[in-house]
Design a protein around this motif. Sequence first.
Motif, PDB file in Angstrom:
ATOM      1  N   LEU A  50      42.993  64.422  41.230  1.00  0.00           N
ATOM      2  CA  LEU A  50      41.719  65.135  41.301  1.00  0.00           C
ATOM      3  C   LEU A  50      41.697  66.352  40.380  1.00  0.00           C
ATOM      4  O   LEU A  50      42.731  66.998  40.176  1.00  0.00           O
ATOM      5  CB  LEU A  50      41.491  65.608  42.745  1.00  0.00           C
ATOM      6  N   PRO A  51      40.521  66.674  39.874  1.00  0.00           N
ATOM      7  CA  PRO A  51      40.391  67.861  39.031  1.00  0.00           C
ATOM      8  C   PRO A  51      40.302  69.136  39.882  1.00  0.00           C
ATOM      9  O   PRO A  51      39.724  69.120  40.964  1.00  0.00           O
ATOM     10  CB  PRO A  51      39.052  67.620  38.326  1.00  0.00           C
ATOM     11  N   PRO A 279      31.520  64.338  42.262  1.00  0.00           N
ATOM     12  CA  PRO A 279      31.759  64.586  43.691  1.00  0.00           C
ATOM     13  C   PRO A 279      33.144  65.165  43.988  1.00  0.00           C
ATOM     14  O   PRO A 279      33.407  65.552  45.119  1.00  0.00           O
ATOM     15  CB  PRO A 279      31.603  63.192  44.315  1.00  0.00           C
ATOM     16  N   ASP A 280      34.000  65.262  42.973  1.00  0.00           N
ATOM     17  CA  ASP A 280      35.329  65.828  43.207  1.00  0.00           C
ATOM     18  C   ASP A 280      35.334  67.350  43.139  1.00  0.00           C
ATOM     19  O   ASP A 280      36.339  67.982  43.446  1.00  0.00           O
ATOM     20  CB  ASP A 280      36.322  65.302  42.158  1.00  0.00           C
ATOM     21  N   LEU A 281      34.220  67.916  42.660  1.00  0.00           N
ATOM     22  CA  LEU A 281      34.168  69.369  42.484  1.00  0.00           C
ATOM     23  C   LEU A 281      32.994  69.944  43.255  1.00  0.00           C
ATOM     24  O   LEU A 281      31.924  69.340  43.304  1.00  0.00           O
ATOM     25  CB  LEU A 281      34.024  69.703  41.000  1.00  0.00           C
TER      26      LEU A 281
END
Lengths: 480, 484
Positions: A50-51, A279-281
């Motif tokens: 993930l970022p 959606p990862d951030l």
Amino acid sequence: MRQDYEMVIGLEVHAQLTTNSKLFSGSSAEFGAEPNTQTCPVDLGMPGVLPVLNTRAVDMGIKFGLAIDANINRVNRFDRKNYFYPDLPKGYQISQMDYPIVEGGYVDIELEDGSEKRINVTRMHLEEDAGKSIHDLGEDRHSHVDLNRAGVPLMEIVSEPELRTAEEAGEYLKKLRSILRFLEVCDGNMEQGSMRCDANVSVRKKGEDKLNTRVEIKNLNSIRNVMRAIEHEAERQIAIYEYGGEIDQETRLWDATKNETRTMRSKEDAHDYRYFPCPDLLPVRIPEDRIEELKKEMPELPDQKKERFMKEYGLSKYDASVLSMQRASANFYESLVNGNRDAKICANWMMGDFFAALNKAGKDISESPISPEQLGELMDLISEGTISGKIAKTVFEEMFETSRSAKAIVEEKGLVQINDTGAIEAIIEDLMQQSPENVQAFREGKTKVMGWFVGQTMKATQGKANPAMVNQILQQKLQG
Amino acid sequence: MTSLIELSLKEVADKLKNREVTATEVTKACLERIKDRNEQINAYVHLTEDKALDMASQCDKRIKEGNARLIGGVPLGIKDIFCTKGDLTTVCSHILDGFRPPYESTVTENLWKSGAVMLGKTNMDEFAMGSSNETSYYGPARNPWNLDCVPGGSSGGSAAAVADYQCFGATGTDTGGSIRQPAAFNGIVGMKPTYGRCSRYGVIAFASSLDQAGPMARTVEDTALMLRCMSGYDPMDSTSADLAIEAYDEGLADLDLKGLKIGLPKEYFMEGLDPQIADLVKQAVKRFEEQGAEVKEVSLPHTDAAVATYYVVAPAEAAANLSRYDGMRYGLRVEGENLMDTYERTRSEGFGWEVKRRIMIGNYVLSSGYYDAYYTKAQKVRSLISQDFKNAFEDVDVIFAPTTPTTAFKLGENSDDPVQMYMNDVFTLPASLAGLPAISVPAGLVEGMPAGLQIIGKAFEDKKVLQVAYAHEQMCGFELKKPE
């Protein structure tokens, strides 16, 4: 270019940020390492990783926004821009589409004729860089991918289409680069690709308001190439219009060796990037106090410096502008003046001999072989009368070559100016005895021979005699 | 005498701590059971026997030294979606053939830190896309209650392994019901915690805004204990919740049922719901009422839009999440004539039909011209669904609902009809879209097959959900089928 046409130019600048690590991972963002050594599972687009946003990059973005007097969006957001390419490991780039970190703002530029122009900035957003593809490498002509650059933070700065000439475009880029360097957020090196520019160019008849079909030009790796490409593209478009043709909306590639642009992809091939919020951030929320803290960290910017140089040192607008454009030269100048040296003479020396020498050596001011203190010492020798201005030029050349101090050179070579009246008188008297015919000529009104006497005196002292004294004594003696 | 494998997770953890058994013994017992049963159940796709025995012997050493950890020596099954360093991790997809991640997921890392032992990777629907485990590249897992029936999905292998005593607990992930539905189908407990409780780092992404890891076990206490060991804030996951880890397994019986307000959403008792499952839910509610709980009908008016909303949001995110599987860096690569051809061949061969279907839907709803009609609208409806729950939770503490409309169906029964298959998730999707904690606990049997009661709580009230589930478990008296 034909006088009845004008260009409409907008520039998109990608500036690589000087953060230690990448935009969404802890990998080093440094340039120039062995291929694929500065990567981690996040940069490689491995499954499940993930970022995590690099807050230093956000700070740099805020500083840039403050520098161009723009709106800092207190809530901004990262989106995914989807396309397939081997140097894009995730199959999408994390960028900002609908809610960029910075909107509005402007850059003021100065043109050769002395006029000024304000160029408005549409927006600046943060995004990650892709990796680098190198094609047809080696005997097997394979394509190679280096992912060291994948994930390096970029600012994309988009100008309004308010630039009207190639010169304006060049000045805008120089000013932007200068701001980025003053902020220490980007090194602005176009050749190495840490600052890149795409130009959107269209032309129209003067007096028209409408925007004609624009063409995007890529592969511009220097300010000079940006200007040349714009000129050529405008000419191409005018020729098409003059023959009754239409411009295709397309992306063209600048070929610096052939001096032309050629089609890279047409509008029909344009990608549908299917942007949507990543959606990862989480949305980026910038608290007010963070902005206040960063305001305190803001350095003096080129325009502010220019104003101060004019006020504090009494420099002309042109001199102030030249000296303040680069932080290194501004700092050099201020160290040189050092609160007490003559500001105007310092400016002349820097912009004259010093810049010329740097130019000749192909060196940046940061690589200068002499320090402001060393140059200052040389100038002190002049103002104290230890050496003449003419000798100083020779000393400077030697200093630049060897990095030695002015005093050491002057002493070693015995270049100290002769200010001893008696010594100069003795030489002059000797000369007068040796050539009475010239003395005679002078006294008969042929004052031109004065030059001969000066020359001979300087020759006899290897140029070290104080020229003012030589003149004064000669006048006295010759007139009898 | 009860055999070792029949113990609950909590019981075996206690025995290990008290040095009544060794981790090696327990691990060997599980491995033996797996070998005995895997041919029929197909719960495990990659067994990590050496690693299991190695971890077990390390646990034994620690326990001997008096450094027992929370679940030291307890063998677990790990869904094939969790990256575990050096082990095959394939999301049961052909496209990740041979992939061994050089990193560990935070959830499994947390479990190992708590002393757990890894038995192997459990079967699942490919990329967690499915409700029956039938989309697995390695063939479906089967339901230990009836081998002709599906174990549910996507965490079907984990559920079957737990129900069949092939481990004491297993990890699952739940995007739209992938923990709760298979838990219900297999007569075990499965919990989807509040979104953000468990880190998503190292969990192969399906739909990032919905994916949430959670525990699956045979009792509520085991589930709570596992959650305690799995969860916690992780700076590597920007969406993880920065909250302290709770001792979920402690004080499970402390909740006073008197005055507890239970909501029954009227929209859930709809056509298509097996009336016998509806009855089981009502019986559960009645037991709570007898203990002094108040029961209220609540309305979740946008329930009927949940399936459509989910099948826009999840495929959109999945389409982007699965773009990285391009044959360039890891996993399957099918060489083609040129770059595009290699992409096409790799992805055509590597992905199964259900995955391809969702990638197509996802790219469609995101494409220009359709984005607003689908993606933007789905986001709006998603907010409305969240708001429905907020409104309902003004009046009640927890919501009771069936987990699934039917019990486990036969293999192949729904595989030709994706929409019918999607309808299986109708009761689990809303809590996923709202990010709320939800658990499935066995509610009883319907014609010999287990059915689940779903308990949904307010965001981050995971503990209360577990306490209510625990109370239900005590009153319900459901018994899992004993191992043969």
